[in-house]
Structure formats: structure tokens, C-alpha cells
Design a protein around this motif. Structure first.
Motif, mmCIF file in Angstrom:
data_model
loop_
_atom_site.group_PDB
_atom_site.id
_atom_site.type_symbol
_atom_site.label_atom_id
_atom_site.label_comp_id
_atom_site.label_asym_id
_atom_site.label_seq_id
_atom_site.Cartn_x
_atom_site.Cartn_y
_atom_site.Cartn_z
ATOM 1 N N ILE A 1 0.888 -1.166 0.000
ATOM 2 C CA ILE A 1 0.000 0.000 0.000
ATOM 3 C C ILE A 1 0.922 1.210 0.000
ATOM 4 C CG2 ILE A 1 -1.787 1.291 1.227
ATOM 5 C CD1 ILE A 1 -2.484 -1.301 2.719
ATOM 6 N N ASN A 2 0.668 2.141 -0.887
ATOM 7 C CA ASN A 2 1.523 3.334 -0.968
ATOM 8 C C ASN A 2 3.014 2.961 -0.938
ATOM 9 O OD1 ASN A 2 -0.636 5.070 -1.119
ATOM 10 N ND2 ASN A 2 -0.860 5.161 1.112
ATOM 11 N N LYS A 3 3.374 1.961 -1.722
ATOM 12 C CA LYS A 3 4.767 1.508 -1.896
ATOM 13 C C LYS A 3 5.370 0.811 -0.681
ATOM 14 C CE LYS A 3 5.618 5.311 -5.044
ATOM 15 N NZ LYS A 3 6.365 6.516 -5.298
ATOM 16 N N ARG A 4 4.563 0.626 0.367
ATOM 17 C CA ARG A 4 5.117 -0.064 1.535
ATOM 18 C C ARG A 4 4.404 -1.404 1.752
ATOM 19 N NH1 ARG A 4 6.080 4.594 5.944
ATOM 20 N NH2 ARG A 4 4.264 5.543 4.985
ATOM 21 N N THR B 1 4.119 -1.085 6.273
ATOM 22 C CA THR B 1 2.995 -0.331 6.812
ATOM 23 C C THR B 1 1.970 -1.310 7.377
ATOM 24 O OG1 THR B 1 1.423 1.454 6.324
ATOM 25 C CG2 THR B 1 1.684 -0.224 4.619
ATOM 26 N N GLU C 1 -2.589 2.963 7.722
ATOM 27 C CA GLU C 1 -3.084 3.522 6.460
ATOM 28 C C GLU C 1 -4.494 4.087 6.574
ATOM 29 O OE1 GLU C 1 -1.337 3.961 3.619
ATOM 30 O OE2 GLU C 1 0.415 3.086 4.601
#
Ligand code: BTN
Length: 260
Positions: A120-123, A165, A170
Motif C-alpha cells: 500500500i503506498n509503496k510499503r 505499513t 493507512e
């Protein structure tokens, strides 16, 4: 705030699956759910048996890494007996099932980093480990291990915050792990039952990969390879194009994205 208690009864109660998750073994604390699942599979546990833990003291990651399973996360293993032709699709179907389950319960947008990290969001929010025992062309068992950062907060693991993450981090909210596990088991079975047409799973997985067409460095064993991720084969291998035009086929490794 949702009640975050996990119990086998809460997971199995009217679970709309035929076999995945119909038998759940819960351990408040265990070395690794993979260890328990392996013993269960050797003892011919019913297909779809799930081993889930409150905490793992020796969680296993891919490529012999350690996997941390703090309280509030999900750590589970699912026992399956697929045929040998289906084995390479397990990695794909497991990451797709996780993506679908989280998207069903949240508004988050997820992607898959080859081969099966869910981002999610690159993590990274989820890691997946597939172990199988194959002898003389016959699969004795396969175990899919899934670890998801759910209600644990990454500030408690400062070394990991740049790369990992959790769903709580998130969304800013707690999520019922029981609801997420139930949805995950439903999605797992749905994809598993389509396995005779593994090509569909492969196509869905390929479209979710955030790692295609990107400049990357792939660590494969002791070797680091640079190039552009050209494609993935139906057996899950990554095709990496080097600057001189050569293509390397990579079966296992870690992709580090350089510019995405
Ligand atoms: C990875 O990304 O390296 C894979 C991590 C897999 C972790 C899960 S947690 C449940 C199961 N038990 C383990 O010991 N490992 C897997």
C-alpha cells in the motif's frame, strides 16, 4: 472500535466456504504457524485447515528471513493438496486473495510487488510464503503462510517504517481481524477453485503487479541484477531485460524498485 478477539469459532461460524477455513486451529503463541501446519499436513489434515497464531516467536519469511508477527497482526497458514500443475499459481492466488480481501473491507488501493508482497503506498503490508512437499511428481502438501500487518503500528518497529505499513496506519482505524480472515478465506477458496484454469489467475496477478516495466535491481541469491522488468512467465518467473538487451529469467529474488 471493533472487537479484535480471534477465536476459531468466530472464524468458522457460518463461514461461506466449502473447505477452506472449515477447520481452524488457533494458538495464542507458537514458533511459526508453518511448523504446526507442516505437522498437520504430514498427518493428513483436511484440505483447507487453517493454523492461526496470536503471536509467533520464530516467524519465517521468504529466502530464510525472519518474519516479525507483533500482536494485532495476522499470522496464518493454510494447508492445501493441489496437483503439481497448480503449484506455481499458489503464490499468485494467495497475493490476489489478500488484495481482494483488504479491498473488500477498506477503501485502500493495493498492488503486488513480484513475486507476492502486497503493498500500500509503496510499503509492504503483507508477506506470503509458500512451502510444498513434492515427491516423484506428486504434491504431498502445500502450505500458504500469510502475514498481514493489521492493527499493529509500524512506529513500534522503527527500523521497518520506511518499507512496511499496517492497515491501521493507512486507514487510521482498527479493523476486525476476524472479518479480514473470514474474507481472506472466502477469496482464497474462490481463486483455488478456479485453478484448473490457472491462466486466469496468472492474468489477474500480472495486472496487479506494480513491478512491471520498471527499472529495478533484483537480488537473487548472492547476485544483484539491474534491468527493466519486462514481463512475468506463467510459472511466475520474472523476465529482466538488461541494458545490452539480454533477458534473465529469475525464479526467486527480491525486487528493489528504482523509480516507481
Ligand atoms: C515474506 O514476505 O518474507 C513472507 C512472510 C510470511 C509470513 C507468514 S506469517 C504466517 C506464516 N508463518 C510464518 O512463519 N511465516 C508465514
Amino acid at each position: 472500535m471493533p472487537d479484535d478477539t480471534i477465536s476459531p469459532e468466530l472464524i468458522t461460524d457460518k463461514l461461506p466456504t466449502r473447505f477452506v477455513g472449515q477447520r481452524v486451529l488457533y494458538y495464542p503463541s507458537v514458533t511459526s504457524t508453518m511448523d504446526v501446519a507442516r505437522e498437520e499436513a504430514r498427518g493428513k489434515a483436511p484440505e483447507g485447515t487453517v493454523v492461526i497464531a496470536g503471536e509467533q516467536s520464530a516467524g519465517k519469511g521468504r529466502i530464510k528471513r525472519v518474519w516479525l508477527s507483533p500482536k494485532g497482526s495476522i499470522a496464518l497458514s493454510i494447508i492445501l493438496y493441489p496437483d503439481v500443475k497448480s503449484l506455481s499459481y499458489l503464490v499468485m492466488l494467495a497475493s490476489l486473495a489478500v488484495v481482494h480481501a483488504i479491498e473488500e473491507l477498506t477503501r485502500l488501493k493495493l498492488g503486488i510487488k513480484w513475486p507476492n508482497d502486497v503493498l500500500i503506498n509503496k510499503r509492504k503490508v503483507c508477506g506470503i510464503l509458500v512451502e510444498s512437499d513434492v515427491r516423484q511428481g506428486k504434491v504431498n502438501y502445500a502450505i500458504i503462510g500469510i502475514g498481514i500487518n493489521v492493527n499493529n503500528r509500524m512506529v513500534d518497529c522503527p527500523d521497518l517504517t520506511p518499507i512496511a505499513t499496517s492497515l491501521r496506519d493507512e486507514t487510521g482505524k482498527e479493523i476486525s481481524r476476524v472479518k479480514l480472515v473470514r474474507q481472506l478465506l472466502v477469496e482464497m477458496e474462490k481463486f483455488y477453485l478456479t485453478l484448473p484454469e490457472g491462466e486466469q489467475i496468472y492474468n489477474k496477478w500480472r495486472h496487479r503487479l506494480v513491478t512491471l516495466g520498471k527499472r529495478v535491481r533484483v537480488q537473487s541469491g548472492q547476485t544483484a541484477l539491474d534491468g527493466i522488468t519486462e514481463s512475468v512467465d506463467e510459472d511466475g518467473a520474472l523476465l529482466l531485460r538488461h541494458s545490452d538487451g539480454r533477458i534473465t529469467r529469475i525464479i526467486a529474488g527480491d525486487v528493489n524498485l528504482r523509480d516507481y
